[in-house]
Design a protein around this motif. Structure first.
Motif, mmCIF file in Angstrom:
data_model
loop_
_atom_site.group_PDB
_atom_site.id
_atom_site.type_symbol
_atom_site.label_atom_id
_atom_site.label_comp_id
_atom_site.label_asym_id
_atom_site.label_seq_id
_atom_site.Cartn_x
_atom_site.Cartn_y
_atom_site.Cartn_z
ATOM 1 N N TRP A 65 0.530 -1.198 0.163
ATOM 2 C CA TRP A 65 0.570 -0.022 -0.016
ATOM 3 C C TRP A 65 0.808 1.576 -0.032
ATOM 4 O O TRP A 65 1.367 2.082 1.205
ATOM 5 C CB TRP A 65 -0.591 -0.050 0.751
ATOM 6 N N PRO A 66 1.149 1.726 -1.164
ATOM 7 C CA PRO A 66 2.672 3.083 -1.479
ATOM 8 C C PRO A 66 1.758 4.358 -1.173
ATOM 9 O O PRO A 66 1.576 5.463 -2.407
ATOM 10 C CB PRO A 66 3.274 2.585 -2.837
ATOM 11 N N VAL A 67 1.364 4.329 0.043
ATOM 12 C CA VAL A 67 0.369 5.445 0.824
ATOM 13 C C VAL A 67 1.544 5.911 1.978
ATOM 14 O O VAL A 67 1.852 5.056 2.593
ATOM 15 C CB VAL A 67 -0.707 5.857 1.195
ATOM 16 N N PRO A 68 1.862 7.420 1.593
ATOM 17 C CA PRO A 68 3.262 8.174 2.281
ATOM 18 C C PRO A 68 2.492 7.792 3.508
ATOM 19 O O PRO A 68 1.881 8.179 4.126
ATOM 20 C CB PRO A 68 2.959 9.641 2.057
ATOM 21 N N ASN A 69 3.165 7.198 5.025
ATOM 22 C CA ASN A 69 2.923 7.149 5.656
ATOM 23 C C ASN A 69 3.322 8.414 6.199
ATOM 24 O O ASN A 69 3.305 8.746 7.600
ATOM 25 C CB ASN A 69 3.963 5.626 6.665
ATOM 26 N N GLY A 70 4.153 9.409 5.732
ATOM 27 C CA GLY A 70 4.638 10.559 6.282
ATOM 28 C C GLY A 70 3.193 11.509 6.533
ATOM 29 O O GLY A 70 3.402 12.995 6.866
ATOM 30 N N GLY A 71 2.264 11.428 5.745
ATOM 31 C CA GLY A 71 0.984 12.010 5.675
ATOM 32 C C GLY A 71 1.135 13.095 4.417
ATOM 33 O O GLY A 71 2.363 12.866 3.631
ATOM 34 N N LEU A 72 0.068 13.527 3.367
ATOM 35 C CA LEU A 72 -0.188 14.696 2.678
ATOM 36 C C LEU A 72 0.023 16.116 3.115
ATOM 37 O O LEU A 72 0.127 16.694 4.248
ATOM 38 C CB LEU A 72 -1.262 13.839 2.458
ATOM 39 N N THR A 73 1.260 16.323 2.283
ATOM 40 C CA THR A 73 1.289 17.778 2.365
ATOM 41 C C THR A 73 0.770 18.281 1.748
ATOM 42 O O THR A 73 -0.263 18.278 0.435
ATOM 43 C CB THR A 73 2.744 18.515 2.670
ATOM 44 N N ASN A 74 0.505 19.398 1.399
ATOM 45 C CA ASN A 74 0.111 20.589 0.706
ATOM 46 C C ASN A 74 0.542 20.563 -0.465
ATOM 47 O O ASN A 74 1.226 20.487 -1.291
ATOM 48 C CB ASN A 74 0.096 22.359 0.505
ATOM 49 N N GLY A 75 -0.872 19.993 -1.712
ATOM 50 C CA GLY A 75 -0.836 19.966 -2.978
ATOM 51 C C GLY A 75 -0.431 18.091 -3.723
ATOM 52 O O GLY A 75 -0.135 17.701 -4.703
ATOM 53 N N VAL A 76 0.185 17.356 -2.560
ATOM 54 C CA VAL A 76 0.291 16.179 -2.591
ATOM 55 C C VAL A 76 -1.388 15.712 -2.308
ATOM 56 O O VAL A 76 -1.838 15.297 -2.175
ATOM 57 C CB VAL A 76 1.139 15.834 -1.751
ATOM 58 N N SER A 77 -1.077 14.732 -3.937
ATOM 59 C CA SER A 77 -2.283 13.237 -4.168
ATOM 60 C C SER A 77 -1.724 12.087 -3.492
ATOM 61 O O SER A 77 -0.316 11.692 -4.319
ATOM 62 C CB SER A 77 -2.729 13.345 -5.919
ATOM 63 N N VAL A 78 -2.522 11.501 -3.579
ATOM 64 C CA VAL A 78 -2.508 9.807 -3.462
ATOM 65 C C VAL A 78 -3.741 9.236 -4.514
ATOM 66 O O VAL A 78 -4.587 9.827 -3.804
ATOM 67 C CB VAL A 78 -2.419 9.408 -2.623
ATOM 68 N N THR A 79 -3.799 8.166 -6.181
ATOM 69 C CA THR A 79 -4.209 7.326 -5.948
ATOM 70 C C THR A 79 -4.565 6.135 -6.314
ATOM 71 O O THR A 79 -3.753 5.731 -6.561
ATOM 72 C CB THR A 79 -3.938 8.258 -8.413
#
Length: 595
Positions: free
Chosen positions: A343-357
Motif C-alpha cells: 500500500w504505497p501511501v506515504p506514511n508521513g502524510g499528505l502535505t499541500n498539493g500532494v495527491s494519492v490515487t
C-alpha cells in the motif's frame, strides 16, 4: 417455517455469540486492527525470480519484523505467483499474491509406491511471543494432492514444540479427498466429514479459535456446485472440541511459524515404504493468506477476516490508528492497485498539493450501477487539513478533516465505470502540518446476485437453509424464487452497518424480480428488524422495486431484512434477479423535518 439468513460483512463488528470467546474490548471495527501478524499475500517477490527467497515473506502490518527462511533444493523451493484468486470471503476474484509448495515427487515404479520427494517449506524465524491460552489464527489455502504422497500433509505449525502448540494439515492417501486434522502432542483431531477437502475444490478459508481448552474450527470451501445440487461448498462449517487439561495448547514461545511441512529440510529423500520421517509430511498446494491474534475472535470477526479485503469494494490500510502498514515511499504518480500486496501511501502524510490515487476494478452487473461512499479515516496525530476527491477525473467536492475523524464523500453510480477506475485524494489547503491516513474505504451497501434479468446465479427453489452467510459469495445457496406455499416463501438478509456510516445517509433497498412468476395477486412484503417496511402488490418480472429507508431505521451493527411471498390467491412465485442496498445522495442546503 424455515428461515434463510444472509450475513453481509460491511465491516468487522464484534457481536455476541453463543461460542466461547475472550472478553476483549476492541475499539476499531477493523478485525485486523489488533492482529499480531497478517500476511495479506504471504510474500513479495523482491528480486523478481518468482521463487521464495530469504526475507520475502512479509507481515502486512509491519508491527512484527519477520526474519523469514525458505527451504528446498535449488529449483524446488516455494514459488511466488500473482494469480486470480476467487475469494471465499465474497466470491469475487482479484489478482493476489500466493505461495505455492510443489513438493516434487519422482516415482521409480509404475505403481507409484516407491519414489523420491524433494520437500520445500517456509519458516518465519521470528519466535512467537506473548501468546497465552486465548488466541486465533486463520489461513487461506488451496490443496493439490493429485499425486499419492504420505498419509499426512502438515500445512502449518503454530507454536508447535516442547509438548505445546498445534499443527494443522491434511490426512489420508486418496487422490480425490483428504481429511483436515489438528495435531497436538497428546492427540490428533480429525475434524469430521463436514471438513473433508476435495482435490480441486478451490480456495479454502480455515480458522481456529482457542479459549483455554476449548477449540473451535471454522471452514468455508470455495468451488463449483455439483451437478446434483449438493451445494455444501460455500457454507460456513463450524465444529468445537474441549481438550483435556493434559493437552497444552499454548504456543511454545521459542518456536516459529512453519508452512509446508513439520520439519523443514533441504534435500531429496527416498519415499516410503523403505523409509519414513517428518520431512516427508509435506503440504502440496498454495497458501494465499495467514493471520493470527492474541485473543479469541468471535464468529462474526472470523467471518470478517475470511472476507477481507472484499468486505467493502476495497480498503487500503488497517484502522489501527497507525501508519506502519503504509509504505514510506512517495505515492506512485499513476496510482496503485488497491489489491496489491504493498500500500504505497506515504506514511508521513499528505502535505499541500500532494495527491494519492487508488486504482480499482468495477465488475459489470455487480459493483457498477450502485452508489458508494468513500471514507478517509485520519490518525489521531494527523494535522487538520482540507482534502479534495475526484473519481475518474470527476470532482466530488472538498472536505475538511480533523485528527482522528472520518470524512465521507458520496460517489454516485454514474461516476463509476466498468473496468479500471481511479479515485484521487489531494491535499488542497496550505497548512504546515501533514494529514496522515489511517485507512481509506470505498463501500456502503451490499448486493446479492448479478443485475442481468437472469436467475441462473441462484440455486433451485428447494435450496432453503436455516442460516446462510453471504461472506462466502456463493449464490448457488439462494433459491431463485420464493414460493407461495411451503418453507420457501420467506428469506432473511442479516446485514452489518458500520458505525462510521450509521445515521449518516438515507438508503434505498432494491428488490429486482427475476424472469418468472409475480403474476396478478402476488404480494411481496418486506420487513426491517421485525417491523413491516413495505408491501408491493403484483411485483411482476424483470422489474426494480426500490424501497426508501430513512437513516434512523438502520442501526449500527446487524440489521435484518426479511422478504415474504404473501400471495393470498393463486400459486405464483416471486423470482429473484438481485437485491441491493445503496446510499442516497445527501441533500444540499438546510433540511427542516416536521413531524
Amino acid at each position: 417455517m424455515k428461515r434463510m439468513s444472509f450475513v453481509f460483512g460491511l465491516a468487522a463488528v464484534a457481536v455476541s455469540t453463543a461460542l466461547p470467546a475472550a472478553t476483549v474490548s476492541v475499539s476499531s471495527e477493523d478485525v485486523f486492527a489488533d492482529a499480531y501478524i497478517w500476511m495479506r499475500g504471504m510474500a513479495i517477490d523482491k528480486n523478481g525470480n518468482h521463487i521464495l527467497d530469504v526475507g520475502e515473506i512479509t507481515n502486512s502490518l509491519n508491527t512484527v519484523v519477520l526474519t523469514t527462511g525458505s527451504y528446498g533444493k535449488e529449483g524446488h523451493k516455494p514459488v511466488i505467483s500473482n494469480e486470480f484468486v476467487r475469494m471465499p470471503g465474497r466470491g469475487v476474484g482479484r489478482q493476489m499474491q500466493t505461495l505455492y509448495f510443489p513438493q516434487d515427487v519422482v516415482w521409480t515404479n509404475e505403481t507409484q509406491t516407491l519414489g523420491y520427494v524433494t520437500p520445500c517449506a517456509a519458516s518465519c524465524g521470528t519466535p512467537l511471543t506473548g501468546f497465552d491460552s486465548q488466541y486465533t489464527w486463520i489461513v487461506r489455502f488451496r490443496p493439490d494432492f493429485s499425486e499419492p504422497v504420505l498419509d499426512t500433509q502438515w500445512l502449518l505449525g503454530f507454536g508447535y514444540g516442547a509438548s505445546r502448540g498445534m499443527m494443522f494439515g491434511l490426512a489420508g492417501t486418496s487422490t480425490e479427498w483428504r481429511k483436515l486434522q489438528i495435531h497436538t502432542y497428546n492427540s490428533s483431531w480429525d475434524l469430521g466429514e463436514s471438513f473433508v477437502i476435495s482435490n480441486g475444490c478451490g480456495w479454502v478459508d480455515f480458522a481456529v479459535t482457542v479459549d483455554g481448552q476449548n477449540v473451535t474450527a471454522y471452514l468455508i470451501k470455495d468451488g463449483l456446485t455439483t451437478p446434483d445440487g449438493n451445494t455444501d461448498i460455500g457454507l460456513l462449517k463450524r465444529v468445537s472440541q474441549t481438550y483435556a487439561d493434559t493437552v497444552n495448547l499454548v504456543p511454545n514461545p521459542g518456536t516459529v511459524l512453519r508452512f509446508g511441512t513439520e520439519s523443514p529440510q533441504n534435500g531429496t529423500y527416498k519415499m516410503p515404504p523403505t523409509s519414513s520421517g517428518n520431512h516427508y509430511k509435506c503440504f502440496r498446494g498454495s497458501i494465499q493468506q495467514f493471520a493470527c491474534w492474541k485473543r479469541t475472535l468471535s464468529e462474526q470477526e472470523v467471518l470478517a477476516a475470511f472476507g477481507w479485503p472484499r468486505a467493502e469494494t476495497w480498503r487500503v490500510g488497517v484502522e489501527n490508528d497507525a501508519t506502519t502498514e503504509l509504505s514510506a515511499d512517495t505515492a506512485p504518480e499513476g496510482g496503485f492497485d488497491v489489491d496489491g500486496e504493498l500500500w504505497p501511501v506515504p506514511n508521513g502524510g499528505l502535505t499541500n498539493g500532494v495527491s494519492v490515487t487508488f486504482k480499482f476494478p468495477i465488475e459489470a452487473g455487480y459493483d457498477d450501477g450502485r452508489a458508494q461512499i468513500f471514507r478517509w479515516k485520519a490518525t489521531s496525530n494527523s494535522a487538520e487539513g482540507r482534502l479534495g476527491v475526484a473519481v475518474n477525473g470527476k470532482p466530488l467536492g472538498n472536505r475538511s478533516i480533523k485528527a482522528g475523524a472520518t470524512q465521507r464523500w458520496f460517489v454516485p453510480a454514474a461516476a463509476l465505470i466498468v473496468g479500471t477506475n481511479t479515485l484521487t485524494v489531494t491535499r488542497i489547503d496550505s497548512g504546515t502540518g501533514v494529514v496522515t491516513l489511517d485507512a481509506a474505504v470505498l463501500g456502503g451497501g451490499w448486493q446479492v446476485g448479478r443485475r442481468d434479468d437472469d436467475w441462473s446465479d441462484f440455486g433451485h427453489e428447494g435450496l432453503v437453509y436455516d442460516e446462510y452467510h453471504v461472506v462466502d459469495g456463493n449464490m448457488r445457496h439462494v433459491p431463485r424464487a420464493m414460493l407461495y406455499t411451503g418453507d420457501g416463501n420467506h428469506m432473511s438478509w442479516h446485514a452489518v452497518m458500520p458505525q462510521s456510516l450509521a445515521g449518516e445517509y438515507d438508503w434505498i433497498l432494491h428488490f429486482r424480480t427475476g424472469p418468472e412468476g409475480g403474476g396478478t395477486g402476488t404480494r411481496l412484503c418486506i420487513d426491517l428488524n421485525g417491523e413491516r417496511l413495505a408491501t408491493k402488490d403484483a411485483p411482476g418480472t424483470k422489474t426494480d422495486h426500490p424501497f426508501a429507508i430513512p437513516r434512523e431505521l438502520l442501526k449500527a451493527g446487524e440489521n435484518v431484512f426479511s422478504f415474504l411471498n404473501d400471495t393470498q390467491s393463486g400459486m405464483d412465485s416471486i423470482s429473484i434477479d438481485s437485491v441491493w442496498l445503496e446510499p442516497v445522495a445527501p441533500l444540499n442546503g438546510t433540511l427542516l423535518r416536521v413531524q
